[in-house]
Design a protein around this motif. Structure first.
Motif, PDB file in Angstrom:
ATOM      1  N   UNK A 557      23.603 -26.663 118.568  1.00 34.06           N
ATOM      2  CA  UNK A 557      24.411 -27.141 119.690  1.00 34.06           C
ATOM      3  C   UNK A 557      23.982 -28.508 120.178  1.00 34.06           C
ATOM      4  N   UNK A 558      23.208 -29.220 119.344  1.00 34.22           N
ATOM      5  CA  UNK A 558      22.757 -30.578 119.664  1.00 34.22           C
ATOM      6  C   UNK A 558      21.863 -30.601 120.903  1.00 34.22           C
ATOM      7  N   UNK A 559      20.965 -29.626 121.002  1.00 35.38           N
ATOM      8  CA  UNK A 559      19.923 -29.643 122.025  1.00 35.38           C
ATOM      9  C   UNK A 559      18.587 -29.846 121.334  1.00 35.38           C
ATOM     10  N   UNK A 574      22.704 -35.323 123.805  1.00 31.99           N
ATOM     11  CA  UNK A 574      23.651 -36.290 124.353  1.00 31.99           C
ATOM     12  C   UNK A 574      23.105 -36.992 125.581  1.00 31.99           C
ATOM     13  N   UNK A 575      22.398 -36.257 126.438  1.00 27.65           N
ATOM     14  CA  UNK A 575      21.798 -36.875 127.621  1.00 27.65           C
ATOM     15  C   UNK A 575      20.717 -37.863 127.221  1.00 27.65           C
ATOM     16  N   UNK A 582      21.375 -46.557 128.539  1.00 33.29           N
ATOM     17  CA  UNK A 582      21.424 -47.046 129.913  1.00 33.29           C
ATOM     18  C   UNK A 582      22.582 -46.525 130.719  1.00 33.29           C
ATOM     19  N   UNK A 583      23.308 -45.524 130.195  1.00 33.51           N
ATOM     20  CA  UNK A 583      24.460 -44.980 130.908  1.00 33.51           C
ATOM     21  C   UNK A 583      24.051 -44.026 132.024  1.00 33.51           C
ATOM     22  N   UNK A 587      17.452 -37.367 133.130  1.00 29.65           N
ATOM     23  CA  UNK A 587      17.854 -36.307 132.212  1.00 29.65           C
ATOM     24  C   UNK A 587      17.551 -34.969 132.855  1.00 29.65           C
ATOM     25  N   UNK A 588      18.192 -33.923 132.324  1.00 23.43           N
ATOM     26  CA  UNK A 588      18.036 -32.579 132.894  1.00 23.43           C
ATOM     27  C   UNK A 588      17.327 -31.686 131.891  1.00 23.43           C
TER      28      UNK A 588
END
Length: 989
Positions: A557-559, A574-575, A582-583, A587-588
Motif C-alpha cells: 500500500x506504499x507505506x 506519499x507523505x 517541499x509541499x 509527516x504523520x
C-alpha cells in the motif's frame, strides 16, 4: 413440531436481544498474542477482587467486587451510588445481570437481591421482605422475561410481580443453588452447591445422572452455549453435555487448571474458562491458556465477560485483566521460539522464516511452529547477528564466531579463520549474487570457496546494503559511509559519499530500484532519502516517530515501515515524497505499540526486519519477534456510545443537570463526559458544542471535561461527539439541556416595566416643567399687566392731558406758521400715544394678531413716513420661526436702529431685511448716513445700550459696524428657540 418451532423462534429472539459483542478476539492467535492490560489499585480499582463482570446496554462495564458495585467507563472507576449513598459498600457483589428494560439486577452475599431501575429506583429483595435467602450467587433473565436467582435457600423465579421458590422438594440437587442457565432448547439447568445437576423442561426438575457418575466434586460454574451444549465447571475439570453425552476436559488436555471457577462465551463460539491457575479458551477443539507466568494479574480467575468490541475481561483476586486484538502478533518462547532475545530475521526460498537469537541459536518457523538450529546442529555460534539469502536459496548466518551456510535446513559450511574469528554484524548479497560480510575487522567478500578481505577498510562494519546501480553501500562504526559501483570484484574502488552529510552511523537501508531512491535509517539522526543526488532528512521534529531506525520495509500500500528504538511505526511514502518536494512540512507517523506490547526493536541485528511472501512483516525485538499484516490490521468498527456522566455547578456536584433550571448565580459549569470504547480508551477523541453559547464545535482531543464560566441566562443544549481510536464516530451526540434563569433585572417584564416607569418619569418631568412654565408665565403676565397699568395711569394719561392742552392752544391760535408747527407736534404726539397704547396692549396680552414680517414692515414705514429718507424693505418667510417674546425684542431693536438712522445719521436710504439662513433668523438695518462712534454715545441716550440689552436677553448675536459711509446693525437668533413657543401654545398660555 409446533413446540419445536416455537422454541426456535423464542431462542432466536432471546439471542438477538442478548447478543453483546459484535466483534471477537482473533481466533488465529493464542491468548499470549493478544494485547493484555491490567487494571488494579494503581489504576483506580480500589477493591480489585472482581467476582462479577457485566457490560450493560448503555455501554458501561459493571464490576461486582468484594466490597461493592463499581461502574467503569474505560478510564475511571466509580462506586455505584443511589440518592447520594453507596448502598453496596462493604458488600460482596457476586452476580450481575441486565433485563430487557435495562434494569440492573445485583446479587450479593449477605444483602439479598437488588434491582437498580433505569428510572433511578432501587428495589431490594431480602429475607425481611420474604425472600428465601440473603445469599445470591447468580442471577439472569430467560427468554420469556422472567428473572432467575440462585440463593442459599433455593432457586427463585421472579415474573409478573410474583416470586416462586424451587427447592430440593421440586427436584433440585439441594436447596443451596450455585448456578443456573437456560439451554437453547428451553431447558433450565441448575447446579447445587455440593451435589450435581438438575434440569427442567417446564415441569418438575430432574437430576441429571450422567455427570454425577463422572465426577466426585460439585459444579462451580454453568454456561449454556449457543450451539446447544451445556458446560459445567467443577473442581475436577470441565464437562461438556450434549444430550445425554458427557465429555471431560482437564489440564492434561491444555486447561490452565482442573479447578474451574468461572465460564463465559463470546460471539465467535469460543468458551472462556477461568480456573485457579489462569484463563483458558476452548475454540475449534483447541485450548489456549494464559497464566501469571504470561502476565495475568492473579492466578484465580473469578469472573469472565466478552464485551461488544470483542475484548475479554477477566476478574481476578487482585485486578481486572483485559485482552484485546492487537495490530501486531508476538512470537516468544510461549510460541516455541528458542529465545526471546531475537536478532536477525530472514525468509528463505521455501517461505519459512528464520529468526536468530543472541543466545539460543536460530528458529525456523514453518507456519505451525519453530524448529531450533543451534551449535548442536553445526551452527558457528548461538549468538546470531546477521542473516542473508543468496541466489541459490542458501541461508547465511553471521555469528560472533564466524559464518554458517545453511542449505535445506542443515548447516553445510562454517567459516571462521578467514574472517579473523570476529563477529559478523552484517551479510549482504548484491545484485550480482556476491556475498559480502561486514565484520568488526572490515569488509569481506566470498569468492565461491572462502571469504577474503575486500579493499583496505579496517574500521568495523555496521551495515551493508545495495541496489542495481550502486552495488554496495557500506556503513562503518565511526560514521563512515562508502559505496561500490561497477562489478563486484575486489578491484572495484570504494567511493566515499560525503555529499549525503551523514552525521551518525547508517544502520539500515531500503533501496527502491524502480524509483531510484535510497532510504537510510541512522542511529540518532532519523531518516535519509537520497534520490538523484538530492538528499532529504526526516527528523523527530518533522513528525518522525523515532530518530534511531534499525530497519526499513515497504508494503503493497506504499507505506514505509520502520523498526526503531521506540517500537514499530509506519509512514505513508506519499507523505515522505511530498515532504521532500517541499509541499508539506510535517509527516504523520502511525505507531504500532499497544497494551502490553511496547516493543523496543533489536539494534544488534541485520536485518532487523523482513517481509514474507504473504505480505506479513516480521520485526525483531528485545522480547521476541512480532508480525504485522498490513492487509489485516484490526479496526474497531464499533461506534462508541457517548455519555454525559456528571457536572459541577459552581464547584458543586450534580447528577441531574439534564432538564435542570439553574439559578442566575449558577453560571460556572464543568461537564464531564465519556465515550464507552474500551480498546485504547486513551486515544478516544471528543468534540463538543454548547448550543446557545458556542458558535462552532470545540476539538477537545482526549480531554473528557468541558468548562464554561460566566454563562449568561438562557437555554442551552450541550452536545458531545466521540471517535474511537480508529476514528469511528459515535452514531449520535450525547445531549443534555438546561436553563440558567435570569436575574429579575434581566427578565423581559423588567425592561417593559422599566420603560414604563421611565416614560412616566419623563412625562412627570415634562408635566412639572410645563406647570412651572405656566406658573412663571402667569407671574410674568401679571407683572406685565401691572407695568402696563401703571404706565397707562401715569405716562399715557399725562401724555393725553398734554395733547388735550395742545389741542386747546392750537384752537385759540390764529392761522400762522407757528400754528402749523404746533399741529405737526400734536400729530406726532398722537402717533406716540397710539404706539404707546399698542405697546401697552401687547405687554398686557403677550400676543399680536400680526406676523413678524408685517409688524417689522409697519414699524419701518411709520418711523420713515414724512421723512426725507427712502426705505428699502425685504422680508422672507419667518412666520412661526421665533416666539412672540423674541419678536417683540427684535421689533424694538429694529425700531431703535431705524430711529437712529433717521434722526441722527442724516441718512438718505435705510435698508431693512429679515430672513432665515442656516437655521438662524437674521435681522439687519443698514443706512448710508454719517455713522457714529459707539463709545461716544451721549449721556441720557440709551439707544445702543438698549439694543445690546435686548439682544442679550433673547440670546441673540449682535454685530454693529459704523463708518463715515453708514451704519449696519445685524442681529441673529436661533430658530430652535421656537420650542418654548410650541410648549406654551400646546398648553394654551
Amino acid at each position: 413440531m409446533a413446540r419445536s418451532v416455537s422454541t426456535l423462534i423464542r431462542t432466536f429472539i432471546f439471542l438477538s436481544l442478548c447478543a453483546g459483542a459484535a466483534l471477537a478476539l482473533d481466533s488465529g492467535k493464542s491468548l499470549t498474542q493478544y494485547s493484555h492490560r491490567i487494571w488494579g489499585r494503581e489504576e483506580g480499582l480500589l477493591q480489585p477482587s472482581v467476582y462479577a463482570i457485566l457490560q450493560s446496554r448503555s455501554g458501561y462495564i459493571w464490576l461486582g467486587t468484594q466490597e461493592g458495585l463499581i461502574r467503569f467507563n474505560g478510564l475511571r472507576f466509580r462506586e455505584f451510588t443511589h440518592d447520594g449513598d453507596a448502598p453496596f459498600r462493604n458488600t460482596l457483589v457476586r452476580a450481575l445481570a441486565e433485563d430487557r428494560q435495562q434494569n440492573l439486577w445485583i446479587g450479593t452475599i449477605g444483602a439479598g437481591l437488588a434491582v437498580a431501575g433505569k428510572d433511578g429506583n432501587l428495589i431490594r429483595y431480602t429475607t425481611a421482605s420474604g425472600f428465601p435467602s440473603n445469599d445470591v450467587s447468580c442471577v439472569g433473565q430467560d427468554r420469556e422475561g422472567a428473572v432467575w436467582a440462585c440463593t442459599g435457600a433455593g432457586l427463585v423465579k421472579i415474573a409478573g410481580g410474583h416470586t416462586t421458590v424451587f427447592t430440593a422438594e421440586d427436584g433440585l440437587p439441594e436447596d443451596r443453588v450455585r448456578a443456573t442457565c437456560e439451554a437453547t432448547d428451553g431447558a433450565r439447568w441448575v447446579a447445587g452447591s455440593d451435589n450435581g445437576l438438575s434440569r427442567s423442561n417446564g415441569g418438575r426438575f430432574k437430576r441429571f445422572g450422567g455427570i454425577s457418575e463422572a465426577l466426585d466434586s460439585p459444579v462451580s460454574a454453568l454456561y449454556c452455549a449457543q450451539d446447544g451444549a451445556v458446560w459445567a465447571g467443577t473442581h475436577q475439570g470441565l464437562y461438556r453435555i450434549r444430550g445425554e453425552s458427557v465429555t471431560r476436559f482437564s489440564a492434561s488436555q491444555g486447561l490452565a487448571d482442573n479447578n474451574v471457577l468461572s465460564l463465559a462465551g463470546s460471539d465467535d463460539g469460543a468458551l472462556w474458562i477461568g480456573s485457579r491457575y489462569g484463563v483458558s479458551r476452548y475454540l475449534n477443539d483447541r485450548i489456549s491458556t494464559y497464566s501469571t507466568n504470561d502476565g495475568l494479574s492473579h492466578s484465580s480467575v473469578l469472573s469472565l465477560c466478552a464485551d461488544r468490541e470483542g475484548s475479554l475481561w477477566a476478574g481476578t483476586q487482585t485486578g481486572l485483566d483485559q485482552f484485546t486484538n492487537s495490530p501486531v502478533t508476538p512470537y516468544t518462547r510461549r510460541e516455541g521460539l528458542p529465545g526471546n532475545d531475537t536478532s536477525a530475521v530472514q525468509e528463505d526460498a521455501g517461505g519459512d522464516l528464520w529468526v536468530g537469537t543472541l543466545s539460543e541459536g536460530m528458529g525456523r518457523f514453518d507456519g505451525s511452529g519453530f524448529h531450533p538450529v543451534t551449535v548442536r546442529d553445526g551452527l558457528a555460534s548461538n549468538r546470531v547477528l546477521s542473516l542473508a539469502l543468496d541466489v541459490s536459496g542458501d541461508i547465511w548466518a553471521g555469528t560472533d564466531r564466524g559464518i554458517s551456510r545453511i542449505r535445506e535446513g542443515q548447516v553445510v559450511q562454517t567459516f571462521r579463520a578467514a574472517l579473523g574469528n570476529t563477529e559478523t554484524r552484517s551479510i549482504f548479497v548484491d545484485s550480482g549474487g556476491t556475498v559480502w560480510a561486514g565484520t568488526g575487522k572490515g569488509l569481506f567478500r566470498f569468492d565461491g570457496r572462502e571469504f577474503a578481505i575486500a579493499g583496505k577498510l579496517t574500521d568495523g562494519i555496521v551495515a551493508l546494503g545495495g541496489g542495481r546501480q550502486t552495488r554496495l553501500f557500506v556503513s562503518t562504526a565511526h560514521e563512515g559511509f562508502l559505496s561500490v559501483a561497477g562489478d563486484s570484484s575486489n578491484k572495484a574502488p570504494f567511493v566515499s559519499a560525503p555529499q549525503i552529510g551523514v552525521q551518525r552511523t547508517v544502520r539500515s537501508y531500503y533501496i527502491d530500484s524502480a524509483r531510484h531512491v535510497a532510504w537510510m535509517g541512522t542511529l540518532g539522526r532519523g531518516l535519509i532519502r537520497w534520490e538523484n543526488g538530492k538528499v532529504t532528512y526526516y527528523r523527530v521534529g518533522d513528525g518522525l516517530y523515532d530518530s534511531s531506525i534499525y530497519a526499513i520495509l515497504r508494503d503493497k500500500n506504499a507505506n514505509l515501515w520502520f523498526a526503531s528504538a521506540k517500537g514499530i511505526f509506519r509512514v505513508a511514502e506519499g507523505e515522505l515524497d511530498q515532504f521532500a518536494e517541499g509541499k508539506i512540512h510535517t509527516i504523520h507517523s502511525v505507531p504500532f505499540s499497544t497494551g502490553q506490547f511496547r516493543f523496543e526493536c533489536q539494534e544488534m541485528a541485520q536485518p532487523a526486519a523482513a517481509q514474507s511472501r504473504d505480505g506479513r512483516m516480521w520485526f525483531s525485538t528485545t522480547n521476541g519477534v512480532v508480525a504485522v499484516d498490513p492487509g489485516r490490521i484490526p479496526r474497531n468498527e464499533i461506534p462508541p456510545p457517548v455519555r454525559v456522566e456528571t457536572a459541577f455547578v459552581n464547584s458543586r456536584r450534580t447528577e441531574h443537570l439534564d432538564g435542570a433550571r439553574l439559578q442566575p448565580w449558577e453560571k460556572n459549569l464543568e461537564i464531564r463526559y465519556t465515550a464507552l470504547s474500551f480498546v485504547n480508551p486513551e486515544k478516544v477523541s471528543f468534540r463538543y458544542k454548547l448550543e446557545g453559547y458556542d458558535r462552532g464545535w470545540t476539538d477537545a482531543g482526549a480531554r473528557r471535561e468541558a468548562f464554561f464560566t460566566n454563562l449568561p441566562p438562557g437555554t442551552y443544549r450541550f452536545r458531545v461527539i466521540a471517535s474511537n481510536a480508529d476514528g469511528v464516530a459515535s452514531p449520535a451526540a450525547g445531549l443534555i439541556a438546561f436553563t440558567i434563569e435570569p436575574y429579575f433585572y434581566q427578565r423581559a417584564w423588567f425592561f417593559a416595566t422599566l420603560a414604563g416607569v421611565t416614560g412616566l418619569l419623563i412625562w412627570l418631568t415634562w408635566w412639572g416643567r410645563v406647570t412651572r412654565l405656566k406658573r412663571e408665565f402667569t407671574v410674568v403676565l401679571g407683572e406685565r399687566a401691572r407695568i402696563a397699568r401703571d404706565l397707562h395711569d401715569t405716562i399715557v394719561q399725562q401724555l393725553s392731558g398734554v395733547m388735550m392742552q395742545l389741542h386747546a392752544l392750537a384752537g385759540r391760535l390764529p392761522a400762522s406758521r407757528e400754528k402749523v408747527l404746533l399741529e405737526d407736534i400734536i400729530h406726532d404726539a398722537e402717533g406716540c400715544a397710539i404706539e404707546a397704547r399698542s405697546s401697552l396692549w401687547e405687554l398686557r396680552t403677550g400676543s399680536s394678531d400680526r406676523d413678524f414680517g408685517t409688524s417689522l414692515r409697519e414699524t419701518a414705514r411709520k418711523l420713515t413716513r414724512g421723512k426725507p429718507v427712502e426705505l428699502v424693505f425685504e422680508a422672507g418667510e419667518v412666520e412661526g420661526a421665533i416666539t412672540r417674546a423674541v419678536e417683540y425684542q427684535l421689533l424694538r431693536i429694529a425700531g431703535e436702529a431705524i430711529s437712529n438712522a433717521v434722526r441722527h445719521a442724516g441718512a438718505a436710504t435705510v435698508w431693512v431685511a429679515c430672513g432665515i439662513r442656516e437655521g438662524e433668523l437674521e435681522l439687519s438695518v443698514r443706512d448710508d448716513g454719517g455713522g457714529f462712534v459707539a463709545a461716544a454715545e451721549a449721556f441720557g441716550h440709551f439707544g445702543l445700550a438698549g439694543i445690546r440689552e435686548r439682544a442679550r436677553e433673547i440670546g441673540a448675536g449682535l454685530n454693529i459696524e459704523s463708518s463715515a459711509h453708514g451704519t449696519a446693525i445685524r442681529v441673529t437668533v436661533a430658530v430652535s428657540s421656537a420650542s418654548e413657543r410650541s410648549v406654551r401654545e400646546h398648553v394654551g398660555i
